[in-house]
Design a protein around this motif. Structure first.
Motif, short mmCIF file in Angstrom:
data_model
loop_
_atom_site.label_atom_id
_atom_site.label_comp_id
_atom_site.label_asym_id
_atom_site.label_seq_id
_atom_site.Cartn_x
_atom_site.Cartn_y
_atom_site.Cartn_z
N ASN A 22 0.82 -1.22 0.13
CA ASN A 22 -0.03 -0.04 0.04
C ASN A 22 0.92 1.27 0.00
O ASN A 22 0.52 2.30 0.58
N TRP A 51 -5.98 1.86 -10.32
CA TRP A 51 -4.62 1.75 -10.64
C TRP A 51 -4.45 1.86 -12.16
O TRP A 51 -3.58 2.34 -12.71
N LEU A 106 -0.40 -4.46 -3.29
CA LEU A 106 -1.48 -3.28 -3.58
C LEU A 106 -2.84 -4.06 -3.69
O LEU A 106 -2.74 -5.04 -4.41
#
Ligand code: NAP
Length: 338
Positions: free
Chosen positions: A176, A208, A199
């Protein structure tokens, strides 16, 4: 029955992912252990919790998974305890897998609210406690779970140097964190590479991608900017990207919630269509979509159900066309690209 003992093999189909420079045994899929250990409560682990963990580990090993993802906080330490119990039952099992755990999140207690803690004392104490629960001497990978605004990169580097030199952890990564966090840590670490960034990425979490595809367009205004450059940074510096939440909580493979939005229903139908076309389970399509991205994403699968674990087995064999990939992306985002 746990499969017979052997050393962690070099994983089939593992070439082309960045982590292979550091850990050639790492499989393309990672098994996420957050669902093991019973509930997030103070109850002790039971025989049933250990049996469930054993069945999940067997299924994961069977489909070629060699990397197992823990965190000190999962089910309040009980997920790690289940692995510790399995290693006691079958000592050779530890050598057949790579273990990753995370530290840095602290839940509310008498001292304060839920908070992040990347102080040297907390990092070292957390790893030592994970090793005790896991009944092992070392972690293959340690991830810093979340950015701590009070983090001092030099202090993290000092803690890491002590952990590494004592043999308690072999490689360091983050979770993260954006490119800025990683640059700051890398600078403090000198030559020591960050090997992983974990992530949240899936067909139900698309920021993303949107941050890149919608750059320089009004659609991009709603998307956070911190993603910008993070994927590029990881690719340039050979940081392996791992995707947590990769199965989209099963939404597109049988567990769509009642009242799901039209785009979600259409995505589930499209996943089914592609699964039929490729003659694989829907889970494999959901993962194959992530794996087609050139960053070489390593999905972390969070199911503990042996049937669903095995349903992920064909993910690396599904080759989605560019058109199919974009159909999934555009359908899941619920609107055309700019
Ligand atoms: N770094 C971080 O901050 C972070 C945060 C969260 C998680 N993680 C890691 O990533 C792993 C995966 O993340 P995740 O668990 O959030 O996401 P996930 O893999 O997308 O979802 C797994 C969850 O969805 C359920 N599920 C999947 N398919 C289903 C189906 N067809 N029907 C019913 N339920 C279904 C699973 O239940 P069953 O077990 O019953 O299949 C499980 O509870 C975790 O285990 C953990 O290792 C990391």
């Amino acid at each position: 029955m746990i499969l017979p003992n052997r050393q962690v093999p070099v994983a089939p189909g593992s070439s082309g992912i960045a982590i292979n420079d550091s850990l050639p045994q790492a499989s393309r899929l990672v098994f996420g252990c957050m669902g093991l250990g019973g509930g997030w409560n103070a109850q002790e682990i039971s025989g049933q919790d250990i049996s469930r963990a054993q069945a999940a580990v067997e299924a994961a090993l069977e489909i070629g998974i060699t990397l197992f993802d823990h965190a000190d906080i999962y089910t309040l330490g009980k997920a790690e305890q289940c692995f510790g119990a399995l290693f006691r039952q079958q000592p050779g099992l530890r050598e057949r897998m790579l273990l990753q755990s995370k530290c840095g999140i602290r839940f509310a207690d008498a001292q304060g609210p839920k908070r992040y803690d990347l102080s040297a004392a907390h990092i070292i104490g957390s790893v030592e406690a994970s090793l005790r629960r896991l009944n092992t001497d070392y972690l293959d990978l340690l991830l810093l779970h979340r950015p701590d605004p009070l983090m001092q990169a030099d202090e993290v580097a000092e803690a890491w140097s002590r952990l590494k030199s004592s043999g308690k952890a072999r490689h360091l990564g983050v979770s993260n964190m954006h490119a800025g966090h990683m640059r700051s840590l890398s600078h403090a670490l000198g030559g020591e590479p960050l090997v992983v960034n974990q992530l949240e990425m899936s067909l139900r979490k698309l920021d993303w991608l949107d941050s890149g595809t919608c750059f320089n367009d009004s659609q991009g205004l709603a998307v956070g900017t911190d993603w910008a450059g993070t994927l590029d940074h990881c690719q340039q510096h050979k940081v392996q990207i791992q995707a947590w939440g990769s199965l989209a909580k099963g939404w597109f493979s049988g567990a769509l919630p009642v009242g799901a939005a039209p785009a979600e229903r259409q995505t589930a139908a499209l996943v089914q269509e592609l699964a039929d076309l490729h003659q694989v389970a829907r889970e494999s399509v959901v993962l194959a979509w992530l794996m087609k991205h050139p960053a070489g994403i390593q999905p972390v699968i969070g199911t503990s159900d042996p049937v669903r674990i095995r349903a992920c087995a064909a993910a690396a064999k599904v080759h989605l066309s560019r058109e199919a990939w974009y159909r999934l992306y555009v359908t899941a985002r619920g609107g055309d690209l700019p």
